[in-house]
Design a protein around this motif. Structure first.
Motif, PDB file in Angstrom:
ATOM      1  N   LEU A   1     102.716  24.694   6.017  1.00  0.00           N
ATOM      2  CA  LEU A   1     101.347  24.241   5.800  1.00  0.00           C
ATOM      3  C   LEU A   1     100.666  24.259   7.160  1.00  0.00           C
ATOM      4  N   VAL A   2      99.592  25.047   7.287  1.00  0.00           N
ATOM      5  CA  VAL A   2      98.920  25.187   8.569  1.00  0.00           C
ATOM      6  C   VAL A   2      97.480  24.687   8.494  1.00  0.00           C
ATOM      7  N   ARG A   3      96.999  24.236   9.639  1.00  0.00           N
ATOM      8  CA  ARG A   3      95.590  23.862   9.762  1.00  0.00           C
ATOM      9  C   ARG A   3      95.076  24.394  11.085  1.00  0.00           C
ATOM     10  N   LYS A   4      93.764  24.517  11.178  1.00  0.00           N
ATOM     11  CA  LYS A   4      93.153  24.974  12.425  1.00  0.00           C
ATOM     12  C   LYS A   4      93.184  23.847  13.445  1.00  0.00           C
ATOM     13  N   ASN A   5      93.324  24.235  14.690  1.00  0.00           N
ATOM     14  CA  ASN A   5      93.444  23.294  15.783  1.00  0.00           C
ATOM     15  C   ASN A   5      92.729  23.897  16.987  1.00  0.00           C
ATOM     16  N   THR A   6      92.116  23.075  17.803  1.00  0.00           N
ATOM     17  CA  THR A   6      91.497  23.567  19.029  1.00  0.00           C
ATOM     18  C   THR A   6      92.296  23.033  20.208  1.00  0.00           C
ATOM     19  N   TYR A   7      92.751  23.946  21.059  1.00  0.00           N
ATOM     20  CA  TYR A   7      93.531  23.576  22.229  1.00  0.00           C
ATOM     21  C   TYR A   7      92.939  24.295  23.435  1.00  0.00           C
ATOM     22  N   GLN A   8      92.556  23.540  24.432  1.00  0.00           N
ATOM     23  CA  GLN A   8      91.937  24.064  25.647  1.00  0.00           C
ATOM     24  C   GLN A   8      90.768  24.991  25.316  1.00  0.00           C
ATOM     25  N   GLY A   9      89.965  24.559  24.328  1.00  0.00           N
ATOM     26  CA  GLY A   9      88.765  25.290  23.955  1.00  0.00           C
ATOM     27  C   GLY A   9      88.987  26.508  23.084  1.00  0.00           C
ATOM     28  N   LYS A  10      90.229  26.773  22.709  1.00  0.00           N
ATOM     29  CA  LYS A  10      90.529  27.950  21.907  1.00  0.00           C
ATOM     30  C   LYS A  10      91.055  27.520  20.530  1.00  0.00           C
ATOM     31  N   GLU A  11      90.497  28.114  19.476  1.00  0.00           N
ATOM     32  CA  GLU A  11      90.930  27.770  18.122  1.00  0.00           C
ATOM     33  C   GLU A  11      92.199  28.544  17.771  1.00  0.00           C
ATOM     34  N   ASN A  12      93.156  27.827  17.207  1.00  0.00           N
ATOM     35  CA  ASN A  12      94.406  28.448  16.773  1.00  0.00           C
ATOM     36  C   ASN A  12      94.893  27.737  15.520  1.00  0.00           C
ATOM     37  N   LEU A  13      96.053  28.117  15.055  1.00  0.00           N
ATOM     38  CA  LEU A  13      96.666  27.470  13.889  1.00  0.00           C
ATOM     39  C   LEU A  13      97.809  26.594  14.349  1.00  0.00           C
ATOM     40  N   LYS A  14      97.980  25.481  13.652  1.00  0.00           N
ATOM     41  CA  LYS A  14      99.086  24.578  13.952  1.00  0.00           C
ATOM     42  C   LYS A  14      99.872  24.358  12.666  1.00  0.00           C
ATOM     43  N   VAL A  15     101.191  24.525  12.743  1.00  0.00           N
ATOM     44  CA  VAL A  15     102.052  24.249  11.593  1.00  0.00           C
ATOM     45  C   VAL A  15     102.207  22.743  11.495  1.00  0.00           C
ATOM     46  N   MET A  16     101.781  22.198  10.359  1.00  0.00           N
ATOM     47  CA  MET A  16     101.784  20.752  10.181  1.00  0.00           C
ATOM     48  C   MET A  16     102.956  20.251   9.345  1.00  0.00           C
ATOM     49  N   ASP A  17     103.480  21.116   8.479  1.00  0.00           N
ATOM     50  CA  ASP A  17     104.547  20.670   7.590  1.00  0.00           C
ATOM     51  C   ASP A  17     105.370  21.862   7.146  1.00  0.00           C
ATOM     52  N   PHE A  18     106.593  21.579   6.711  1.00  0.00           N
ATOM     53  CA  PHE A  18     107.515  22.580   6.193  1.00  0.00           C
ATOM     54  C   PHE A  18     107.941  22.163   4.796  1.00  0.00           C
TER      55      PHE A  18
END
Length: 144
Positions: free
Chosen positions: A99-116
Motif C-alpha cells: 500500500l503506497v501513498r505520495k510523500n514529499t521529501y526534501q521538496g521532491k514528491e515520491n511514493l512511500k510504502v506504508m503497509d504490506f
C-alpha cells in the motif's frame, strides 16, 4: 522523420496512491542518513494498469524498526521466529501487496510504502485483496 506519440501513455511520473501486487525484484544493503544499516528493496508491479513499473522501499535494520521487517517477512509468507537467519535471495520473485501513498521529501514528491499484505488473491476480490473503501480509508488515515 515524423511520428505520433501520446505522452499521457508515458510510464514516467508517479503511479497513483493505492494497493499494488508486486514481486521483490532486487534487495541491496544500504546505510541510512543516521548511519543505520537498511535494506533497499525494489518491487516490480505484477498486475493492473502499471504492470512492469517499479516501486522502491527501504527497511531500517535498527532495533527500533525491526517490527517493519517482521511485518514484511510475514507478508512474503516466511515463518516468524524471534531469532532467525534471513537470506534475502529467497525473497526475489516472491509476491506481496504493498500500500503506497505520495510523500514529499526534501521538496521532491515520491511514493512511500506504508503497509504490506500477503498476496493471497481470491476470486472476486477487489484491488488486490483490499476493497475500494479499505484503500480509501487507509490512505485517509495515513494522510491525516
Amino acid at each position: 522523420m515524423r511520428f505520433k506519440v501520446n505522452f499521457d501513455e508515458s510510464s514516467s511520473g508517479l503511479i497513483p496512491e493505492g494497493a499494488y501486487v508486486v514481486s521483490v525484484f532486487d534487495v541491496a544493503e544500504g546505510t541510512s542518513m543516521s548511519g543505520n544499516k537498511k535494506l533497499v528493496i525494489k518491487y516490480k508491479i505484477e498486475e493492473g494498469k502499471y504492470i512492469g513499473r517499479f516501486i522502491w522501499d527501504s527497511i531500517s535494520l535498527s532495533k527500533n524498526s525491526l517490527w517493519r521487517l517482521q511485518k514484511f517477512v510475514r507478508a512474503l509468507g516466511f515463518p516468524y521466529t524471534s531469532e532467525q537467519e534471513i537470506d534475502t535471495d529467497e525473497w526475489i520473485g516472491k509476491k506481496l501487496i504493498v500500500l503506497v501513498r505520495k510523500n514529499t521529501y526534501q521538496g521532491k514528491e515520491n511514493l512511500k510504502v506504508m503497509d504490506f499484505k500477503a498476496y493471497d488473491k481470491q476470486e472476486g476480490e477487489d484491488i488486490n485483496g483490499y476493497t475500494k473503501d479499505e484503500v480509501k480509508d487507509e490512505i485517509d488515515k495515513l494522510l491525516s
